[in-house]
Write a protein that holds these residues in place. Structure first.
Motif, PDB file in Angstrom:
ATOM      1  N   ARG A 197      54.457  23.102  46.887  1.00 44.75           N
ATOM      2  CA  ARG A 197      53.813  21.542  46.658  1.00 44.75           C
ATOM      3  C   ARG A 197      54.285  21.174  45.279  1.00 44.75           C
ATOM      4  O   ARG A 197      54.469  21.972  44.490  1.00 44.75           O
ATOM      5  CB  ARG A 197      52.455  22.047  46.791  1.00 44.75           C
ATOM      6  CG  ARG A 197      51.532  20.748  46.926  1.00 44.75           C
ATOM      7  CD  ARG A 197      50.178  21.057  46.883  1.00 44.75           C
ATOM      8  NE  ARG A 197      49.314  19.899  47.291  1.00 44.75           N
ATOM      9  CZ  ARG A 197      47.832  19.845  46.985  1.00 44.75           C
ATOM     10  NH1 ARG A 197      47.423  20.755  46.401  1.00 44.75           N
ATOM     11  NH2 ARG A 197      47.339  18.677  47.270  1.00 44.75           N
ATOM     12  N   TYR A 198      54.320  20.120  45.091  1.00 51.58           N
ATOM     13  CA  TYR A 198      54.655  19.285  43.726  1.00 51.58           C
ATOM     14  C   TYR A 198      55.893  19.729  43.249  1.00 51.58           C
ATOM     15  O   TYR A 198      56.223  20.035  41.989  1.00 51.58           O
ATOM     16  CB  TYR A 198      53.763  19.658  42.655  1.00 51.58           C
ATOM     17  CG  TYR A 198      52.359  19.165  42.956  1.00 51.58           C
ATOM     18  CD1 TYR A 198      52.294  17.594  43.595  1.00 51.58           C
ATOM     19  CD2 TYR A 198      51.229  19.951  42.772  1.00 51.58           C
ATOM     20  CE1 TYR A 198      50.702  17.273  43.983  1.00 51.58           C
ATOM     21  CE2 TYR A 198      49.744  19.542  43.123  1.00 51.58           C
ATOM     22  CZ  TYR A 198      49.611  18.382  43.698  1.00 51.58           C
ATOM     23  OH  TYR A 198      48.594  17.735  44.166  1.00 51.58           O
TER      24      TYR A 198
ATOM     25  N   ARG B 100      51.930  23.351  52.613  1.00 55.24           N
ATOM     26  CA  ARG B 100      52.358  23.298  51.219  1.00 55.24           C
ATOM     27  C   ARG B 100      51.678  24.110  50.443  1.00 55.24           C
ATOM     28  O   ARG B 100      50.466  24.379  50.413  1.00 55.24           O
ATOM     29  CB  ARG B 100      51.960  21.637  50.769  1.00 55.24           C
ATOM     30  CG  ARG B 100      52.884  20.747  51.551  1.00 55.24           C
ATOM     31  CD  ARG B 100      52.884  19.528  50.926  1.00 55.24           C
ATOM     32  NE  ARG B 100      53.551  18.321  51.478  1.00 55.24           N
ATOM     33  CZ  ARG B 100      53.772  17.076  51.267  1.00 55.24           C
ATOM     34  NH1 ARG B 100      53.109  16.613  50.283  1.00 55.24           N
ATOM     35  NH2 ARG B 100      54.537  16.400  51.699  1.00 55.24           N
TER      36      ARG B 100
ATOM     37  N   VAL C 163      47.655  22.178  53.289  1.00 57.36           N
ATOM     38  CA  VAL C 163      47.801  22.666  52.066  1.00 57.36           C
ATOM     39  C   VAL C 163      47.210  23.932  51.845  1.00 57.36           C
ATOM     40  O   VAL C 163      46.095  24.359  52.338  1.00 57.36           O
ATOM     41  CB  VAL C 163      46.977  21.666  51.009  1.00 57.36           C
ATOM     42  CG1 VAL C 163      47.204  22.205  49.712  1.00 57.36           C
ATOM     43  CG2 VAL C 163      47.601  20.245  51.085  1.00 57.36           C
TER      44      VAL C 163
ATOM     45  N   HIS D 114      52.402  18.047  60.770  1.00 56.85           N
ATOM     46  CA  HIS D 114      50.729  18.097  60.498  1.00 56.85           C
ATOM     47  C   HIS D 114      50.793  18.891  59.121  1.00 56.85           C
ATOM     48  O   HIS D 114      51.438  20.049  58.947  1.00 56.85           O
ATOM     49  CB  HIS D 114      49.913  19.006  61.344  1.00 56.85           C
ATOM     50  CG  HIS D 114      48.488  19.013  61.001  1.00 56.85           C
ATOM     51  ND1 HIS D 114      47.612  18.057  61.112  1.00 56.85           N
ATOM     52  CD2 HIS D 114      47.886  20.489  60.504  1.00 56.85           C
ATOM     53  CE1 HIS D 114      46.626  18.538  60.648  1.00 56.85           C
ATOM     54  NE2 HIS D 114      46.628  19.863  60.242  1.00 56.85           N
ATOM     55  N   ILE D 115      50.108  18.450  58.006  1.00 59.79           N
ATOM     56  CA  ILE D 115      50.390  18.774  56.873  1.00 59.79           C
ATOM     57  C   ILE D 115      49.263  19.663  56.443  1.00 59.79           C
ATOM     58  O   ILE D 115      48.226  19.483  56.712  1.00 59.79           O
ATOM     59  CB  ILE D 115      50.496  17.791  55.686  1.00 59.79           C
ATOM     60  CG1 ILE D 115      51.867  16.893  55.813  1.00 59.79           C
ATOM     61  CG2 ILE D 115      50.463  18.346  54.349  1.00 59.79           C
ATOM     62  CD1 ILE D 115      51.890  15.861  55.295  1.00 59.79           C
TER      63      ILE D 115
ATOM     64  N   GLY E  18      57.481  18.502  37.594  1.00 58.03           N
ATOM     65  CA  GLY E  18      56.251  18.590  38.823  1.00 58.03           C
ATOM     66  C   GLY E  18      55.590  17.575  38.951  1.00 58.03           C
ATOM     67  O   GLY E  18      54.427  17.487  39.780  1.00 58.03           O
TER      68      GLY E  18
ATOM     69  N   GLN F 184      48.065  11.982  56.245  1.00 52.34           N
ATOM     70  CA  GLN F 184      47.945  13.275  55.365  1.00 52.34           C
ATOM     71  C   GLN F 184      48.999  13.075  54.347  1.00 52.34           C
ATOM     72  O   GLN F 184      48.478  13.703  53.162  1.00 52.34           O
ATOM     73  CB  GLN F 184      48.450  14.345  56.283  1.00 52.34           C
ATOM     74  CG  GLN F 184      47.301  14.759  57.336  1.00 52.34           C
ATOM     75  CD  GLN F 184      47.768  15.920  58.163  1.00 52.34           C
ATOM     76  OE1 GLN F 184      48.753  16.023  58.628  1.00 52.34           O
ATOM     77  NE2 GLN F 184      46.596  16.640  58.660  1.00 52.34           N
TER      78      GLN F 184
END
Lengths: 733, 555
Positions: B527-528, B382, B553, B550-551, A512, A445
């Motif tokens: 995220r990012y 995320r 999004v 466990h990711i 980013g 992942q």
């Protein structure tokens, strides 16, 4: 039988190289007086039988003393050295005149003969009829290399550069950790984390080893330094390199190191042939040094001199120093100490073991990909991926290279792998295939996330930037980025300033996009004429072409140098046996009695005595009345006529020299002189012009000032000795 | 040889293939002279250190025993350097011995005997040590009794372990027994590993035993281990812990599971100053002082309390002044309890030297597989940064970036979704930034516990949570440690202290008490952003214990 026949044929070819004068001298010495008409083939056959006779061989061998044994062993190792190579090798052990005499004596005893395959040079080789016997009974590395006792303090043996260390090092390059700034590089390699990564390498050797490794890999075109200081690896070469076994890796690096050193010392050496010679030298060195107990620096120099000569390489102190450094840094040799005192060198235990083990002793194991993203394996990874490449050095970050090697897959290591052109599928596929267990879902992942982040921006040609929606928003609104945007080509596609690439890249990263990829087709724009870095790049490419050597080329053209044979293919069967001290053989009494029975007097007696002392008499049948030398052998004191005649007889004879004792600056001196011209002879005096050996200085000496003159052979090999070896003599002086 | 489970590395670490059939036996053999470093899914790492070797030799294990065990289990040849290290290092133990003085009337000194003259010279050459010691012949030194810990510490730093043969002094007896049935009527018996941990600490009662650190996962019952040791020693005991709520928990547990009466157990905190045979206090009160330059008035409690046993709960939090006093308390039985021996100040070595070496450690996964701690699933969610924050984020400095990412307002939507996903679970929302926590509390109308919440209020809220009246609590880092909330099964970490591995583990620990349902730990990450990198670092300790995230999004 074939070998015997071949040896006889060689021996006869060698005999054919003597001048008639020297040939008949040898024939008469061993076979006694020969009558006319001469039939050379018959004489040669008789001489052959004489030397094939067991009793005679036994006696020849019995007369070989320790010094003879040392010289003969050296000649055997050098294969076909020139007389000057031998002189050069032992110049510190004997006075020049004595050494010269010894070599000529070995020629007279037909232990050394003119080498058949070196036409035009005064090269010698060991008598082929005796070589096998000498190998068994006489040749000894100990006599030549002053072997020391092997009871030394035991220290952990230094590690060699193995496939696993190479993989770890290549990984450091891929991760951008290797710099061509010497200071930065030294700092990096001296750091504690590096010790942790390579715990098998002694900390103080790490900086030296890795700097050397970088240079060697650059030399072999496995690694290239770009003009901006970054280093990149060639995947094809890495793949080839990592498929070599540890022995082949060691030989490759050693050969490459030697080649670089020779190349640096001798700029115009042809690289391919130099590599071949250095490769053979490396193999020979390992075979010989492996058989030796610890040896001194002097012995090391001698060994290298012999092997350089054997493999057609020039030798100098600088080259020997360079070779020694390479051997120590690569962990093939180490210092030996005894109670803290430096006692010399020896081949390391690890190198010894490496050259004894079977190839299949290098076990392979699958990867273990653990839940903390570490990837570990033990043994070798060579050929363990079937037909697929070894990608671990591109994918992970090296953590430890030890019995178990460990890498960690991180965000940055994954980015580097993508920069090297790997795809997500390739990476995941490789890990899946190479590992023994299922990949942790978490890792898959994460890699998926990293892959998405990596593809949020693409940079083409260093100036065209294409982004996803998020990055487009950021680029459009980021005030600090605006000055670097040359043009908005379309939604999400920008033309950026090439000159400021480093700055806008940094801004994008901090905004980013920390998985910012390498420029696509970077290499292509670099070849364009207007690129600022062009000249440096072209220079670099030229250099690569000029070196003309690469790992891939070696693998294609000289795979035998990498075959990593278990026992190095040197053809040596010598050991470090210790010879019994030489004792006078009993049969000499028999010869002495035969001489007594002949009741010789005057010069005849002198000459016979000289043959006896020179070990030229083996059987009583040789003890007959005959004159082998012409003229007086020596003259001294008030015998002016005798001295003059000796000088006269030596003039113009390249195979004769005069040993002259004179007073020079109130000092008694012995000099060796090759007589060139006798000038202004009168009844009272004459001037002798000659060349002094080994300095080759020309001198004119009044005969009246000589209070001893001895005429002796310079060589039995013919008349071209002096001219051919003038340069060599200069190098000795 | 190929099937043997152990790989010994040149850097003195050992890697155990946990899937080998012999892994268990091997682990039992090597743990006596090594320390568990990490225990992910497949390969566990143990390290041989000077301290672990000295512990082993002090417990009677010889160099030959160690070598035999290594040879028995090692898959490959043992690296030469490891053999040298073991011989050289383990051989040092026993060369410097600390004993009572020959003259029994000398009550102010101890004797230090050095059996190797070279070591004696080296010790004398060190100013730091020379000033603590008085030569008493060629190879013996006298030292003041109160310098016992300091001398040991300095010698260990020099690489000389002290074989301390001075028996620990037994404090005033306080009979104490664990009950077989708790105050609430449940049957009670310490678990095997808890008993083993107590055994490991107390040993045979001879010299070199009776002090040390026990490392057990959060939720595995370290308090029980402490109480087991209390019951075995039955002496005046001081328990130091991190906050008042934890003090109250200790007291409640002691009352619930031992036969000690209520008036035998006292609380020494900012609010109460009771000194009883069993006293529980906070590090905070011990290190309180009226002004920056002044003395620590309450440290006397530690020194002058005539304690027979001191328990340092969450020993990785031990503050510097307590270290100093601990050095003077070397005659007292002492035990450190922790789940993560990671100190952000890097003073793990001092914990080892002064409180005592690690005596017991067990992989988290092992207890989870046996059901002694809850099975936990870790999730990293995320979340994108809202478009309007992208530019402020891009322009911010590193610290501000982290804060912007941590306080990402979209996390509120995720919290709502998680509340919806776990309608019956007891949930802790844990964060770093008070503003953010207040917003969460306000948005969802939830109670909030921070450093400024009074102890009474905290107790009340924790109590409501424990008895099921309050299903969701919003808490700051005050709840990171030592708070026992047995029914908590979901933790939502909305922000954290940069890359603190220890904090992540402790927060997960809040939901590890075994219960009917499995636990879920959610870490919300922008995220990012730099939060991703810090999160990866935070997760390292747990990843090394075999947990994987466990990711998900958030879109």
């Amino acid at each position: 039988m074939n070998n015997d026949r071949e040896a006889i044929a060689r021996w006869q070819r060698m005999l054919a190289r003597y001048s008639d004068e020297n040939y008949f001298f040898l024939v008469r010495n061993y076979l006694g007086p020969v009558g006319t008409p001469f039939h050379k083939p018959t004489l040669t056959a008789r001489l052959t039988n004489f030397f094939l006779n067991d009793l005679n061989q036994e006696r020849i061998v019995a007369l070989i003393d320790d010094d003879d044994a040392m010289i003969l062993t050296a000649v055997h190792l050098m294969r076909t050295p020139c007389e000057n190579d031998i002189l050069d090798l032992f110049r510190d052990d004997y006075p020049y005149a004595e050494l010269q005499r010894r070599i000529v004596n070995l020629e007279e005893r037909l232990l050394l003969l003119p080498a058949e395959d070196r036409k035009g040079l005064s090269a010698v080789a060991v008598n082929p009829l005796l070589e096998t016997r000498l190998e068994k009974e006489i040749f000894s590395l100990t006599s030549l290399f002053c072997g020391e006792s092997s009871d030394r303090e035991r220290h952990p043996s230094p590690a060699l550069v193995t496939e696993n260390i190479l993989r770890g090092y290549l990984n450091l390059i891929v991760q951008g950790q290797v710099s061509d700034s010497a200071a930065m590089e030294a700092r990096l390699y001296a750091s504690a984390p590096m010790e942790g990564m390579f715990p098998t390498i002694e900390p103080d050797r790490v900086p030296k080893l890795f700097v050397m490794l970088r240079k060697l890999l650059e030399f072999l075109q496995v690694v290239a330094a770009s003009p901006d200081g970054r280093h990149t690896v060639s995947r094809r070469s890495c793949d080839a390199l990592l498929n070599l076994n540890d022995r082949a890796v060691t030989l490759l690096l050693l050969s490459a190191a030697f080649t670089r050193i020779v190349r640096n010392a001798n700029g115009n050496a042809d690289l391919t042939s130099t590599y071949g010679s250095c490769g053979r030298l490396a193999v020979d060195f390992l075979a010989l040094a492996n058989a030796l107990p610890p040896f001194s620096r002097k012995s090391y120099d001698r060994l290298m001199r012999i092997l350089a000569r054997r493999n057609g390489l020039s030798f100098s102190v600088e080259i020997a120093d360079g070779f020694l450094d390479a051997l120590l840094v690569l962990g093939i040799m180490d210092n030996v100490s005894d109670s803290g005192a430096d006692m010399g060198y020896q081949v390391t235990e690890t190198a010894r073991r490496l050259f004894l083990q079977n190839d299949d002793e290098q076990l392979t194991s699958p990867l273990t990909v653990d839940s903390d993203c570490t990837v570990s394996y033990s043994g070798s990874r060579r050929n363990s991926c079937g037909t697929s490449e070894d990608l671990l050095y591109l994918i992970g970050e090296v953590r430890q290279v030890d019995v178990l090697c460990r890498y960690e897959i991180t965000r940055q290591s994954f980015r580097h792998a993508l920069d090297y052109g790997l795809s997500f599928e390739e990476i995941a596929g490789y890990l899946e295939k190479a590992s023994a267990n299922r990949l942790p879902t978490h890792l898959v992942q994460m890699m998926g996330e990293w892959y998405a982040a990596y593809h949020s921006v693409r940079i083409y040609d260093g100036i065209v930037v294409c982004c996803d929606t998020r990055m487009t928003r950021i680029i459009d609104q980021h005030p600090q980025l605006q000055p670097y945007i040359v043009q908005r080509i379309q939604e999400g596609v920008y033309l950026f300033s090439r000159r400021e690439e480093a700055r806008w890249r940094l801004l994008l990263q901090t905004a980013g996009a920390d998985m910012l990829p390498k420029t696509i087709q970077e290499e292509m724009w670099r070849t364009r004429p207007n690129a600022a870095r062009l000249s440096a790049n072209v220079r670099q490419q030229d250099e690569i072409e000029e070196t003309g050597l690469s790992l891939l080329m070696i693998m294609e053209q000289a795979p035998q140098t990498l075959n990593g044979t278990r026992a190095p293919a040197s053809g040596f069967s010598l050991t470090a046996k210790r010879l019994e001290p030489w004792t006078r053989p009993r049969f000499l009494e028999e010869i002495a009695q035969a001489i007594d029975r002949l009741h010789l007097d005057g010069t005849d007696a002198e000459e016979m005595d000289s043959r006896f002392r020179s070990s030229l008499l083996l059987v009583p049948q040789q003890v007959v009345r005959q004159r082998l030398y012409t003229g007086l052998l020596s003259a001294s004191g008030f015998d002016f006529r005798g001295k003059l005649n000796l000088c006269k007889s030596a003039v113009g004879k390249d195979d004769m020299i005069l040993e002259v004792r004179i007073y020079d600056n109130d000092e008694e001196k012995n000099i060796l002189l090759q007589a060139k011209e006798l000038m202004y002879p009168t009844s009272q005096d004459a001037m002798l012009r000659g060349i002094v050996l080994p300095t080759m200085e020309e001198r004119t000496i009044p005969v009246s000032r000589m209070f001893l003159v001895k005429r002796q052979r310079l060589s039995l090999l013919g008349g071209h000795y002096c001219e051919e070896n003038r340069n060599l003599h200069h190098s000795i002086s | 040889m190929g099937d043997r489970p152990l790989i010994i590395q040149s850097d003195h670490t050992m890697l155990l293939d946990v899937h080998s059939p012999d892994a268990g036996s091997c682990r039992d053999d090597i743990i006596a002279f090594s320390e568990l470093v990490k225990s992910p899914e497949h390969v566990h790492t143990f390290a041989i250190s000077a301290l672990s070797l000295w512990n082993a030799t002090s417990a009677g294990l010889s160099v030959a025993d160690i070598e035999t065990r290594l040879q028995r289990w090692s898959r490959f040849d043992i690296p030469e350097s490891v053999g040298f290290y073991i011989k050289e290092t383990a051989g040092r133990f026993g060369t410097i011995v600390m004993t009572l003085p020959i003259d029994p009337s000398d009550e102010s000194h101890y004797l230090l005997k050095v059996t190797i003259p070279r070591y004696a010279k080296e010790i004398q050459a060190r100013n730091q040590l020379a000033k603590l010691l008085t030569a008493n012949g060629d190879d013996t030194f006298l030292l003041d009794r109160y310098q016992r810990g300091e001398v040991k510490l300095q010698l260990v730093k020099l690489g000389f372990p002290v074989d301390d043969r001075i028996p620990l002094t037994h404090g005033e007896p306080v009979p104490c027994r664990l009950k077989e049935r708790t105050g609430t009527g449940k049957s009670f018996k310490p678990r095997d590993y808890q008993l083993l941990a107590a055994d490991a600490l107390i040993g045979d009662g001879g010299p070199g035993t009776g002090y040390g650190t026990i490392v057990l996962p959060c939720g595995s019952g370290k308090t029980i281990v402490g109480m087991e040791i209390m019951s075995r020693l039955s002496t005046r005991t001081l328990i130091l812990t991190t906050n008042v709520a934890a003090v109250h928990q200790w007291i409640a547990e002691i009352r619930d599971k031992t036969d000690l009466s209520a008036d035998q157990v006292g609380e020494y905190t900012g609010e109460k100053k009771e000194i009883k045979p069993i006293t529980v206090c906070t590090y905070q009160v011990l290190t309180w002082r009226p002004d920056k330059e002044g003395d620590f008035p309450h440290l006397r409690l530690l020194k002058d309390g005539n304690w027979g046993l001191i328990i340092y709960d969450e020993v990785h939090m031990l503050p510097a002044p307590v270290f100093k006093v601990t050095a003077e308390l070397q005659a007292v039985f002492r035990v450190g309890l922790t789940a993560t021996l990671i100190r952000e100040d890097g003073r793990e070595d001092e914990v080892f030297s002064l409180v005592g070496p690690k005596r017991f450690d067990v992989p988290w996964g092992e207890l989870e597989s046996k059901g002694w701690i809850a099975e936990a699933s870790c999730h990293e969610i995320r979340i994108p940064l809202p478009a309007e924050l992208e530019i402020p984020y891009a322009l911010a400095n590193k610290r501000e970036k982290y804060r912007i990412a941590s306080e990402n307002p979209l996390k509120m939507d995720v919290i709502r979704e998680l509340f919806r996903r776990h309608p019956d679970d007891f949930i802790l929302v844990i964060g770093q930034y008070i503003d953010q926590l207040q917003q969460v509390a306000k948005e969802f109308k939830l109670p909030l516990i921070t450093g400024t919440t009074s102890n009474a209020k905290r107790d009340e809220l924790f109590s409501r949570f424990r008895n099921g009246k309050q299903r969701i609590l919003v808490v700051s880092k005050v709840a990171n440690f030592a708070i026992d909330l047995p029914d908590a099964s979901v933790a939502i970490q909305i922000s954290g202290t940069f890359g603190s591995r220890q904090e992540e583990a402790q927060r997960l620990g809040r939901i590890l008490r075994p219960k009917e349902r499995s636990s879920n730990f959610y870490s919300l990450v922008t995220r990012y952003s730099t939060e991703e990198e810090f999160a990866a670092n935070r997760q390292k300790f747990l990843a090394e214990q075999g947990y994987s995230y466990h990711i998900e999004v958030w879109r």
